[in-house]
Write a protein that holds these residues in place. Structure first.
Motif, PDB file in Angstrom:
ATOM      1  N   GLY A  74       0.796  -1.223   0.000  1.00  0.00           N
ATOM      2  CA  GLY A  74       0.000   0.000   0.000  1.00  0.00           C
ATOM      3  C   GLY A  74       0.829   1.274   0.000  1.00  0.00           C
ATOM      4  O   GLY A  74       0.298   2.360  -0.218  1.00  0.00           O
ATOM      5  N   LEU A  75       2.118   1.176   0.237  1.00  0.00           N
ATOM      6  CA  LEU A  75       2.969   2.363   0.294  1.00  0.00           C
ATOM      7  C   LEU A  75       3.308   2.869  -1.105  1.00  0.00           C
ATOM      8  O   LEU A  75       3.506   2.081  -2.028  1.00  0.00           O
ATOM      9  CB  LEU A  75       4.282   2.051   1.010  1.00  0.00           C
ATOM     10  CG  LEU A  75       4.237   1.838   2.511  1.00  0.00           C
ATOM     11  CD1 LEU A  75       5.624   1.493   3.017  1.00  0.00           C
ATOM     12  CD2 LEU A  75       3.738   3.066   3.218  1.00  0.00           C
ATOM     13  N   GLU A  76       3.377   4.183  -1.232  1.00  0.00           N
ATOM     14  CA  GLU A  76       3.884   4.796  -2.456  1.00  0.00           C
ATOM     15  C   GLU A  76       5.199   5.459  -2.097  1.00  0.00           C
ATOM     16  O   GLU A  76       5.219   6.434  -1.345  1.00  0.00           O
ATOM     17  CB  GLU A  76       2.902   5.821  -3.002  1.00  0.00           C
ATOM     18  CG  GLU A  76       1.707   5.206  -3.675  1.00  0.00           C
ATOM     19  CD  GLU A  76       0.884   6.239  -4.418  1.00  0.00           C
ATOM     20  OE1 GLU A  76       1.444   7.262  -4.847  1.00  0.00           O
ATOM     21  OE2 GLU A  76      -0.319   6.001  -4.546  1.00  0.00           O
ATOM     22  N   ILE A  77       6.276   4.921  -2.610  1.00  0.00           N
ATOM     23  CA  ILE A  77       7.602   5.425  -2.258  1.00  0.00           C
ATOM     24  C   ILE A  77       8.145   6.246  -3.415  1.00  0.00           C
ATOM     25  O   ILE A  77       8.205   5.768  -4.554  1.00  0.00           O
ATOM     26  CB  ILE A  77       8.551   4.258  -1.923  1.00  0.00           C
ATOM     27  CG1 ILE A  77       8.030   3.529  -0.698  1.00  0.00           C
ATOM     28  CG2 ILE A  77       9.958   4.763  -1.710  1.00  0.00           C
ATOM     29  CD1 ILE A  77       8.812   2.333  -0.322  1.00  0.00           C
ATOM     30  N   LYS A  78       8.518   7.487  -3.099  1.00  0.00           N
ATOM     31  CA  LYS A  78       9.165   8.358  -4.082  1.00  0.00           C
ATOM     32  C   LYS A  78      10.507   8.762  -3.507  1.00  0.00           C
ATOM     33  O   LYS A  78      10.586   9.266  -2.392  1.00  0.00           O
ATOM     34  CB  LYS A  78       8.325   9.593  -4.371  1.00  0.00           C
ATOM     35  CG  LYS A  78       7.087   9.291  -5.162  1.00  0.00           C
ATOM     36  CD  LYS A  78       6.442  10.526  -5.672  1.00  0.00           C
ATOM     37  CE  LYS A  78       5.219  10.136  -6.491  1.00  0.00           C
ATOM     38  NZ  LYS A  78       4.688  11.227  -7.260  1.00  0.00           N
ATOM     39  N   ILE A  79      11.542   8.514  -4.273  1.00  0.00           N
ATOM     40  CA  ILE A  79      12.897   8.860  -3.862  1.00  0.00           C
ATOM     41  C   ILE A  79      13.368   9.982  -4.771  1.00  0.00           C
ATOM     42  O   ILE A  79      13.374   9.835  -5.992  1.00  0.00           O
ATOM     43  CB  ILE A  79      13.834   7.641  -3.964  1.00  0.00           C
ATOM     44  CG1 ILE A  79      13.318   6.500  -3.086  1.00  0.00           C
ATOM     45  CG2 ILE A  79      15.244   8.030  -3.587  1.00  0.00           C
ATOM     46  CD1 ILE A  79      14.053   5.200  -3.261  1.00  0.00           C
ATOM     47  N   SER A  80      13.731  11.105  -4.156  1.00  0.00           N
ATOM     48  CA  SER A  80      14.215  12.207  -4.975  1.00  0.00           C
ATOM     49  C   SER A  80      15.737  12.194  -4.979  1.00  0.00           C
ATOM     50  O   SER A  80      16.377  11.926  -3.965  1.00  0.00           O
ATOM     51  CB  SER A  80      13.694  13.539  -4.437  1.00  0.00           C
ATOM     52  OG  SER A  80      14.141  13.750  -3.127  1.00  0.00           O
ATOM     53  N   ALA A  81      16.295  12.470  -6.152  1.00  0.00           N
ATOM     54  CA  ALA A  81      17.743  12.457  -6.319  1.00  0.00           C
ATOM     55  C   ALA A  81      18.129  13.532  -7.322  1.00  0.00           C
ATOM     56  O   ALA A  81      17.329  13.921  -8.169  1.00  0.00           O
ATOM     57  CB  ALA A  81      18.208  11.093  -6.798  1.00  0.00           C
TER      58      ALA A  81
END
Length: 147
Positions: A74-81
């Motif tokens: 259920g998690l929405e993971i966004k990694i900014s780089a």
């Protein structure tokens, strides 16, 4: 040579598995490091008794792992780089995924995550092994940082 694993060994097996390995690997690495013991008849009997006693506890551990798997789905993971266009300056590894999961409130050891090295922005998927029977795909997205 037959051995009983005392702990999980990557690409070989899980704790309490009976595995067959080459003699040198068993005698020179697995046994001295404390990863395994010889699978004698008496050791196999002790292992069978321990597994029988631990079976009901194992059911609770599997249920907990399945519940955690549902929350991870259920998690929405966004990694900014930092990125120049689509290409990242650097790369995204398991350590970055673990850091993003900790921000979301989930603590998972990085050795249980398999993702590879990502060098472009976009959507990707990592495999998380929560238990030997519970493996979940974790989708995540890499986005460029806003300057």
């Amino acid at each position: 040579m037959e051995l009983i694993l005392k702990q999980d060994v990557q690409n070989l097996g899980f704790k309490d598995d009976v595995v067959t390995v080459k003699n040198g690997y068993g005698r020179n690495y697995l046994i001295p490091q404390g990863f395994a013991q010889l699978a004698t008849a008496s050791a196999k009997k002790v292992l069978a008794e321990n597994l029988k006693q631990r079976a009901h506890k194992e059911a609770k551990v599997v249920a907990d792992a399945k519940a955690l798997a549902e929350t991870l789905k259920g998690l929405e993971i966004k990694i900014s780089a930092k990125a120049g266009g689509e290409k990242l300056f650097g790369s995204i590894t398991n350590i970055d995924i673990v850091a993003a999961l900790e921000k979301a409130g989930q603590s998972i050891d990085r050795k249980f995550i398999t993702s590879g090295i990502v060098k472009r922005t976009g959507k990707y998927s990592a495999t998380v092994r929560l238990h030997r029977d519970v493996i979940v795909d974790l989708p995540y997205e890499i986005v460029a940082e806003k300057a």
